[in-house]
Design a protein around this motif. Sequence first.
Motif, mmCIF file in Angstrom:
data_model
loop_
_atom_site.group_PDB
_atom_site.id
_atom_site.type_symbol
_atom_site.label_atom_id
_atom_site.label_comp_id
_atom_site.label_asym_id
_atom_site.label_seq_id
_atom_site.Cartn_x
_atom_site.Cartn_y
_atom_site.Cartn_z
ATOM 1 N N PHE A 209 0.815 -1.160 0.129
ATOM 2 C CA PHE A 209 -0.526 0.154 0.043
ATOM 3 C C PHE A 209 0.943 0.864 0.143
ATOM 4 N N TYR A 210 0.923 2.604 -0.423
ATOM 5 C CA TYR A 210 1.124 3.952 -0.800
ATOM 6 C C TYR A 210 0.398 4.616 0.184
ATOM 7 N N TYR B 230 0.747 5.359 -6.213
ATOM 8 C CA TYR B 230 2.074 6.659 -5.522
ATOM 9 C C TYR B 230 1.284 7.288 -5.244
ATOM 10 N N ARG B 231 0.195 8.536 -6.273
ATOM 11 C CA ARG B 231 -0.529 9.016 -6.887
ATOM 12 C C ARG B 231 -1.263 9.365 -5.457
ATOM 13 N N LYS B 232 -1.649 8.784 -4.675
ATOM 14 C CA LYS B 232 -3.110 8.381 -3.629
ATOM 15 C C LYS B 232 -4.235 8.949 -4.458
ATOM 16 N N SER B 233 -4.258 8.288 -5.861
ATOM 17 C CA SER B 233 -5.921 9.188 -6.509
ATOM 18 C C SER B 233 -6.306 8.105 -6.520
#
Length: 122
Positions: free
Chosen positions: A28-29, A103-106
């Motif tokens: 997870f990011y 990683y962009r948390k989109s």
Amino acid sequence: QVQLVESGGGLVQPGGSLRLSCLASGRFYGINAMAWYRQAPGKQRELVAEFTNGGSTNYADAVKGRFTISRNFAGSTVYLQMNSLNPDDTAAYYCKVDYYIDYRKSGMASVWGQGTRVTVSS
């Protein structure tokens, strides 16, 4: 795949204490929120305590002043310290984590632990 492993439940006498742990592992990011819920027999699952995005905490009225939610420095483990337990606290306790899937948390997903049983009885 993110998994949660809970531990720390058990049988305790009224007035006693327990500490629950929930470890998140997998890919997870970052974590958006972490929470503890509980479900007593015949009742709906209810929120007990949570860390919201930004790090603030919320507690159910029934546990305020008795329970404390905390987490480790890495943020992958959340704890629930339960003091002054009473029979009304008897329930299965579940950890829930909302995590970012890129990683962009989109995008975000949620995962539940398997539950750990807490029984408060003399």
